[in-house]
Write an enzyme that holds these catalytic residues in place. Structure first.
Site, PDB file in Angstrom:
ATOM      1  N   CYS A 115      38.126  36.419  47.266  1.00  0.00           N
ATOM      2  CA  CYS A 115      38.111  35.468  48.380  1.00  0.00           C
ATOM      3  C   CYS A 115      36.734  34.801  48.502  1.00  0.00           C
ATOM      4  O   CYS A 115      36.358  34.024  47.646  1.00  0.00           O
ATOM      5  CB  CYS A 115      38.553  36.149  49.670  1.00  0.00           C
ATOM      6  SG  CYS A 115      39.102  34.986  50.949  1.00  0.00           S
ATOM      7  N   HIS A 120      43.605  39.377  48.614  1.00  0.00           N
ATOM      8  CA  HIS A 120      43.171  40.681  49.121  1.00  0.00           C
ATOM      9  C   HIS A 120      44.251  41.715  48.806  1.00  0.00           C
ATOM     10  O   HIS A 120      45.437  41.420  48.888  1.00  0.00           O
ATOM     11  CB  HIS A 120      42.962  40.631  50.636  1.00  0.00           C
ATOM     12  CG  HIS A 120      41.843  39.748  51.067  1.00  0.00           C
ATOM     13  ND1 HIS A 120      40.520  40.097  50.936  1.00  0.00           N
ATOM     14  CD2 HIS A 120      41.853  38.508  51.624  1.00  0.00           C
ATOM     15  CE1 HIS A 120      39.757  39.127  51.409  1.00  0.00           C
ATOM     16  NE2 HIS A 120      40.542  38.145  51.824  1.00  0.00           N
TER      17      HIS A 120
END
Length: 514
Positions: free
Chosen positions: A330, A440
């Site tokens: 991310c 994630h």
């Protein structure tokens, strides 16, 4: 309608989240329909539900302990700090903007109806709601507009148990001071105290417990030992980051960014028995790891600037230049890019040079991507080529997009994703031994863990037999049951059930919790 019980703490990290999760599991084991509730959570660790809503991870853990699917009603307001003085405000699972502390306090009275609706809706579907407070309930400067501690308890007519952390010292002073700072109408909600994180012989503690009861006229419901259960817990964050131990055959270094988000991405890596996972924040701590991971961040540009100023960026580039693996997730993936642009001022505004390890550009946008995904690794090159074709599940939470730069021939996408909506898209980028993804939870897969361990061991000339580490769901269930068993041993559950049944009108505060 459900009956409430509320867990407050004398301070942050007193153990409220874990106690709430444990009670959720106990009540569920005893046959009740249970849900957790926290009106407002402040955390960088968040989760995406199946409908794309964002909520605090602590309530996800508590929902799992209660045998429920995570539901944004359990955490209607989530504050994700973006700086020392501001946060992104998530309401009902969706971002409504960034606010300074002053702006938020001016706006928060508008949020009360959302809290009431969420609680009332949950209450209609459950028998017991276990409510978690936030920080300290005795912050007298914040009482006027409080809807997270005693303000919420009064609104919901909830009896309260107050936890104090004895491991950090001063537990009697903090419990006494907290209760004494309550107004009379608040004190009638307090039905018990809990001494948490105790190490030693309870017999030595008993005289102090008796004196505390005499002083505040509130019973001690139990003395909870320092528990060693492996549960994703906000309160254990500092302990996890500071944990020291011998280096494993595989040394994994996770950069401890100032605004690190979703640190639970790396919990699964700690189950590789030949590996050590270290969280490092300075060049003197980095050493010579086998794998460097740059985690997610709530302020990508700010945290990249921090790495640039303290020398970690240079160290990571040198590590990559030796053809050793770097993995960005991310915000960490965004930092690996050539350029970062923030035309709408989502973070700092303007443009910034990235680390340049991936030939791509990140542009921050106003709209946040929030979705759960199923992924399949593409043809992966470099040290982790064994991941090719492997599948995984996870979720995306990010502002903006990352695109390969024009004319780039050396980099390729890392995986292909399928969203809950059915939309398919490529994700991430790879070049040599540098990898980046927006997903994630990519490591929460036993087969992927085994491949990563095997690749890193092979790189060091060591043999490694791929094998199953653990089933994550079964492991979590075992930990929730261990937590419940431990709390049953040390809490007066008969008294707690009586408090729930009688509510705040219960005037008989007799318990043998210690």
């Amino acid at each position: 309608m459900a009956k409430p019980i509320m867990i407050q703490g004398t301070m942050s990290n007193a153990g409220k989240s874990l106690l709430t999760a444990g009670l959720c599991r106990i009540f569920t084991q005893d046959g009740y329909r249970v849900a957790p509730f926290k009106s407002q959570n402040m955390a960088l660790n968040s989760y995406i539900t199946t409908d794309g809503s964002e909520m605090g991870r602590a309530q996800v853990v508590q929902a799992e302990a209660a045998g429920k699917a995570p539901d944004v009603r359990m955490n209607p307001i989530l504050l994700k700090p973006t700086s020392e003085k501001g946060s992104q405000v998530i309401l009902g699972g969706k971002p409504i903007g960034n606010m300074t502390t002053t702006e938020y306090y001016a706006h928060k009275h508008n949020l009360l109806p959302h809290i009431k609706r969420a609680y009332e809706s949950l209450s209609q579907e459950n028998d017991i709601i276990v409510i978690e407070g936030a920080g300290s309930p005795a912050e007298i400067n914040l009482k006027r507009d409080d809807f997270v501690n005693m303000g919420l308890a009064k609104m919901l007519k909830a009896p309260v148990l107050i936890a104090g952390d004895i491991d950090r010292g001063g537990v009697f002073a903090s419990l006494y001071g907290t209760v004494m700072l309550f107004d009379e109408d608040e004190r009638k909600h307090v039905k018990g105290t809990i001494i948490n994180k105790f190490r030693g012989d309870v017999e030595i503690l008993k005289p102090g417990l008796d004196m505390l009861c005499d002083l505040i006229h509130v019973p001690v419901v139990g003395v909870v030992p320092y528990l060693h259960v492996d549960i994703d817990d906000e309160d254990s964050l500092s302990e996890r980051f500071s944990k020291k131990g011998p280096l494993g055959l595989i040394d994994i270094a996770v950069i401890k960014l100032p605004r690190i988000s979703n640190f639970t991405d790396f919990n699964a890596l700690e189950h590789i028995e030949c590996a050590s996972v270290r969280y490092v924040s300075g060049t003197n701590e980095l050493g010579n790891p086998d794998l460097i991971i740059i985690p997610g961040s709530k302020n990508t540009m700010g945290d990249l600037k921090w790495m640039r100023e303290n020398g970690l960026e240079v160290c990571i580039k040198k590590h990559a230049a030796k053809n050793k693996p770097v993995f960005g997730i991310c915000g960490g993936y965004q930092m690996l890019c050539e350029n970062l642009g923030d035309p709408y001022g989502v973070e700092h505004g303007g443009e910034m040079k990235g680390m340049g390890l991936l030939k791509s550009t990140t542009v921050f946008e106003k709209e946040k991507t929030r979705t759960r995904v199923m992924g399949t690794f593409s043809k992966v090159g470099g040290i982790f080529n064994g991941l090719s074709g492997k599948t995984f599940e996870g979720y995306e939470i990010h502002m903006g997009y990352t695109a390969s730069e024009e004319g780039n021939e050396g980099d390729s996408s890392l995986s292909n994703l399928a969203e809950i909506s059915g939309n398919e898209k490529p994700d991430g980028m790879q070049k040599g031994n540098v990898y980046g993804t927006y997903v994630h939870g990519v490591f929460d897969n036993d087969e992927i863990l085994s491949e990563i361990a095997a690749a890193l061991m092979k790189e060091k000339g060591l043999e490694y037999e791929k094998h199953t580490f653990f089933n994550l769901k079964e492991y979590k269930e075992k930990q929730y049951n261990l937590l419940a068993d431990a709390l049953r041993e040390c809490l007066d559950m008969e008294y707690i059930y009586k408090v729930i049944e009688e509510g705040i009108e219960n005037g008989n505060n007799e318990t043998n919790g210690y």
